[in-house]
Design an enzyme around this catalytic site. Structure first.
Site, PDB file in Angstrom:
ATOM      1  N   GLY A  55      27.193  43.199  41.043  1.00  0.00           N
ATOM      2  CA  GLY A  55      26.660  42.168  41.903  1.00  0.00           C
ATOM      3  C   GLY A  55      25.359  42.564  42.564  1.00  0.00           C
ATOM      4  N   GLY A  73      22.905  44.410  41.071  1.00  0.00           N
ATOM      5  CA  GLY A  73      21.829  44.577  40.112  1.00  0.00           C
ATOM      6  C   GLY A  73      22.259  45.494  38.992  1.00  0.00           C
ATOM      7  N   VAL A 105      22.133  49.465  36.826  1.00  0.00           N
ATOM      8  CA  VAL A 105      21.999  50.914  36.928  1.00  0.00           C
ATOM      9  C   VAL A 105      21.484  51.436  35.597  1.00  0.00           C
ATOM     10  CG1 VAL A 105      23.186  53.098  37.303  1.00  0.00           C
ATOM     11  CG2 VAL A 105      23.857  51.092  38.613  1.00  0.00           C
ATOM     12  N   LYS A 128      19.663  52.999  40.534  1.00  0.00           N
ATOM     13  CA  LYS A 128      20.299  51.746  40.934  1.00  0.00           C
ATOM     14  C   LYS A 128      19.207  50.813  41.460  1.00  0.00           C
ATOM     15  CE  LYS A 128      23.857  50.049  44.150  1.00  0.00           C
ATOM     16  NZ  LYS A 128      24.878  50.490  45.127  1.00  0.00           N
ATOM     17  N   ASP A 131      34.941  48.888  49.636  1.00  0.00           N
ATOM     18  CA  ASP A 131      34.846  48.391  48.259  1.00  0.00           C
ATOM     19  C   ASP A 131      35.263  49.478  47.269  1.00  0.00           C
ATOM     20  OD1 ASP A 131      34.409  46.439  46.374  1.00  0.00           O
ATOM     21  OD2 ASP A 131      32.273  46.872  46.148  1.00  0.00           O
TER      22      ASP A 131
END
Length: 827
Positions: free
Chosen positions: A518, A520, A522, A536, A633
């Protein structure tokens, strides 16, 4: 009459046990699978055993009086028996273990022992000895098991060398809890120079004890809370060894090399019926061998942990600034020999000393004089800290593996006189005052700049407002992260220009893309110096904005733990927000654990190591770091694996800092991943350390089963993995949960322990869930008493959400207390 016959048969059936259940075995006797020797005081047993879930048979020694079967020595660890019809006998060749076909499986030695009447005896120390029947003198032992340790050092055993015979007694870990064969990890004494003890992973040094200082190894426990244990280190022309004695008979303590890469001091706690881990190593980042390179000093209480010795500077500043200090430091000023002086460094773990010179009869003044005259001498110190310090040790090579310790000793390092003279000190003081003043001005300017900058940030960073115009508490917490920390520390994080990153990733080529989320994408990159990195790149349309980006920079730059991914730098240029991390060879856990073709790479020992590593990383965030940090998360895609499959927690964009006494917070902006979110967070926006504990429990069940919690379906009607695991646990069929790709080689006790811990973590009520400190204890102890889990709190769904009104993209449901709340995306 019939009763008498039965009694007669029973008597003669028990004769082998009665005869052999003593502490000796003679040349006319043999030991079979159903017989044992027991030491005179009844503490130890010698006989055949089968470890864990293995079907193979071994000959060994274990505690008789301890309820948890604890094996301390194995004879045939490399040559297991597959048939129980084995016999141990003794003759002029020593001990012989043969199988049913009389094939030799194991023997005590390859040379004949000169004994007319050899006897095998199990002593109360657990030493198994061969002696002449009429000779009880310890010096007359013809062979003893203490000369051939396996993974355990017991009281009165020697760890080290017999220099006359070349015998090296060292500890070698089991391969796994089911396999006593020699594993990867070993603990050995190096007798050269000033003797040291090293812990190895195969041939690679991973930890060094530091030399014996007269009281202890310098990387041992800082104090000894066990007054009944007395440690000894002996070094002379005949022997170099470490040993210990216990003066309290009821106390059991042992040193063990584990299959999972730790050397541990364990003590039996009778009241808890468990082995307690009193000390272990490696314990922190500074325990890693030579973490800061030559002339580097490691300090686990600093960030970054590495610094150069005074008068030295990083050998490779670019790499050093990327938090890779393995290259160490070099002198700023060349030595002049005669004019050189010595810097006194207090509270030091002495450098690696196997090439050093030692003279136990010198005092410190004589030691200094000898070092001064030798232009190759780089440092000196006392070899013994007792009685105010005695003896002399001199180094003539680079100083390796130094660290700061509260109980360390003085080390005197050779420097050029210009690096130590008073004028130089005054000059440095003036510079220091100037730096402080300048830094203060810079801090004020930076705070003003960030305050101005935040006015220009998108609304997502300014914070949502309620009807009264007040910001949500969630955004206020993130402001503490960004603005209340010292901005000078933030400047220590290296900044990369966009061109360097573009070049390293071949202009963000698709073939270099490692993954996408979500936030972007890597990418894998390689710097000009040859170092691999993970890049990242925040997407311009990402749900994560500047606030999350800054949050991650602020947090992870200050975190130092082996199970947290290391941030190397960042790039904030134009509209680009980029983070640069250390590269993880095996990428994310979900790419392996949920892959049919790759999941077999993770055998059970690796999965268990990953579970324990994640637990230690979370414990650091919740309790041991300088801040109390809630990750919010935690999931398989945010756990990365290095080349040795060691786990590292990543992605701190959603993390939050709590104050010292703060236990819970509430947000209207629920962000995370369904399937890992705790019920109280998903339903009410409440988050705490127990929210991370819930996520950890889900993650453990996924690692054990190889199945995702979200999207899970079973024919019995469970709509997620938690429900399935809960049903199997209640039915007593927990092992059915384990991933079939693991195969047959796994520890059933460890699997069941992990499942039980996971179910305790995902319990519905937060107060029922354990803390991470309890989780780590339960995972590390085979005998820890654990409560029975209650029904989990179920959260089902698949989509990433970010909402103040709990609107959800697809059909999702949460079940708490059998009440189901379902939400749909408005049309």
């Amino acid at each position: 009459m019939i009763a008498e016959i039965k009694l007669f048969i029973t008597f003669f059936t028990l004769i082998p046990y009665i005869v052999i259940s003593t502490d000796t075995l003679t040349a006319t006797q043999s030991l079979t699978n159903n017989q044992t020797l027991v030491s005179a005081s009844g503490v130890f047993v010698f006989g055949f055993f089968t470890p864990g879930n293995s079907r193979k048979l071994y000959l060994g020694i274990w505690y008789k009086t301890i309820q948890v079967k604890t094996v301390v020595w194995v004879a045939n660890r490399e040559n297991p028996l597959t048939n129980p019809s084995a016999i141990l006998k003794i003759n002029h060749q020593g001990l012989l273990l043969v199988d049913e076909a009389e094939n030799l499986v194991w023997s005590s030695n390859k040379t004949k022992i000169k004994a007319d009447n050899p006897v095998l005896q199990l002593l109360d120390t657990a030493n198994l000895v061969i002696r002449e029947a009429n000779n009880n003198d310890a010096d007359g032992y013809l062979w003893q098991s203490f000369d051939y340790p396996t993974d355990t050092l017991l009281p009165s055993m020697k760890l080290g060398w017999d220099l006359n015979t070349g015998l090296n007694r060292y500890l070698s870990s089991w391969r796994s809890s089911d396999d006593p064969a020699s594993g990867d990890f070993s603990y050995k004494i190096n007798y050269h120079g000033f003797p040291d003890a090293f812990f190895y992973n195969r041939e690679v040094r991973i930890f060094r004890s530091g030399p014996w200082n007269g009281l202890r190894f310098t990387s041992g426990p800082e104090k000894n809370p066990l007054p009944y244990i007395h440690f000894t280190f002996v070094t002379n022309q005949d022997e170099v060894y470490y040993t210990y004695e216990i003066t309290k008979k009821s106390l059991f303590s042992r040193l063990v090399s584990t299959p999972y890469g730790e050397i541990q001091r364990l003590t039996w706690i009778e009241s808890k019926k468990e082995w307690s881990k009193f000390w272990y190593a490696p314990n922190d980042q500074c325990d890693n061998y030579n973490e800061c390179g030559p002339y580097g000093i490691c300090d686990s209480n600093s960030s970054p942990v590495c610094k150069c010795t005074r008068g030295f500077e990083p050998k490779n500043p670019t790499v050093w600034n990327l938090r890779d200090a393995s290259g160490g430091c070099v002198r700023k000023t060349q030595l002049e020999c005669v004019k050189d002086k010595f810097l006194r460094m207090k509270n030091m773990k002495l450098p690696e000393s196997i090439t050093s010179f030692v003279d136990a009869n010198m005092n410190l003044k004589q030691c200094e004089g000898l070092c001064s005259k030798n232009c190759s001498c780089t440092a000196y110190a006392n070899s013994n800290i007792t009685n105010g310090g005695t003896g002399c040790v001199i180094w003539t090579s680079e100083l390796l593996d130094m660290r700061q310790r509260k109980d360390g000793q003085d080390l005197y390092v050779r420097l050029a006189s210009s690096d130590l003279d008073d004028g130089g000190n005054i000059h440095l003081l003036v510079i220091g005052v100037g730096v402080v003043v300048g830094s203060g001005i810079l801090v004020v300017v930076l705070i003003g700049y960030f305050a101005w900058k935040r006015k220009a940030l998108p609304s997502i960073c300014k914070g949502e407002t309620d009807k009264k115009g007040e910001r949500s508490r969630d955004v206020q917490l993130s402001e503490v992260v960004i603005l209340s920390e010292n901005n000078v520390d933030y400047l220590e994080l290296p900044s990369f220009d966009f061109g360097t990153i573009a070049t390293a990733t071949n202009n963000f080529a698709d073939e270099n893309k490692l993954g996408q989320g979500g936030f972007g994408s890597v990418y894998k990159g390689r710097l000009i110096e040859g170092q691999d990195i993970a890049v990242k790149r925040l997407s311009k349309i990402s749900g994560q904005g500047t606030e999350e980006f800054m949050n991650e920079v602020r947090l992870i730059a200050r975190l130092q733990h082996r199970n947290l991914v290391r941030l190397l730098g960042c790039c904030i240029e134009m509209d680009e927000n980029i983070l640069i991390y250390e590269y993880m060879e095996h990428r994310s856990l979900d790419a392996i654990i949920f892959s049919q073709s790759r999941s077999a790479l993770l055998n059970w020992p690796r999965r268990f190591n990953i579970i324990c590593g994640i637990a230690r990383g979370l414990l650091y965030l919740h309790q041991d770091s300088r801040f109390r940090i809630i990750h919010r998360d935690l999931k398989t895609s945010n756990v990365l694996l290095d080349g040795d499959m060691n786990p590292k927690i990543s992605d701190f964009g959603l993390a939050r800092i709590f104050g010292g006494d703060q236990m819970e917070a509430k947000t209207r902006r629920v962000i995370g991943t369904y399937g890992y979110m705790s019920p109280e967070y998903a339903m009410n926006g409440l988050f705490s350390v127990k929210s991370d504990v819930f996520s950890f429990g889900v993650l453990v069940l996924e690692i054990v089963s190889g199945k995702k919690n979200t999207g899970f379906y079973h024919s019995n009607g469970e709509l997620n993995l938690l429900g399935h695991a809960w049903r199997l646990w209640r039915e007593g069929t927990g092992p059915e949960l384990i991933d079939q790709s693991v195969g047959e080689s796994y520890s059933l006790n460890e699997v069941l322990r992990c499942i039980q811990v996971a179910l305790l973590c995902v319990q519905e009520r937060t107060e029922d869930r354990p803390t991470m400190s309890s989780v780590v204890l339960m995972l590390s102890s085979e005998t820890a008493t654990m409560p029975q889990p209650k029904k989990p709190g179920f959260c089902l769904g698949t989509d990433y959400i970010e909402s103040s009104s709990f609107s959800i993209k697809q059909h999702e449901s949460c079940t708490v207390n059998q009440v189901t709340v379902t939400a749909f995306d408005p049309r």
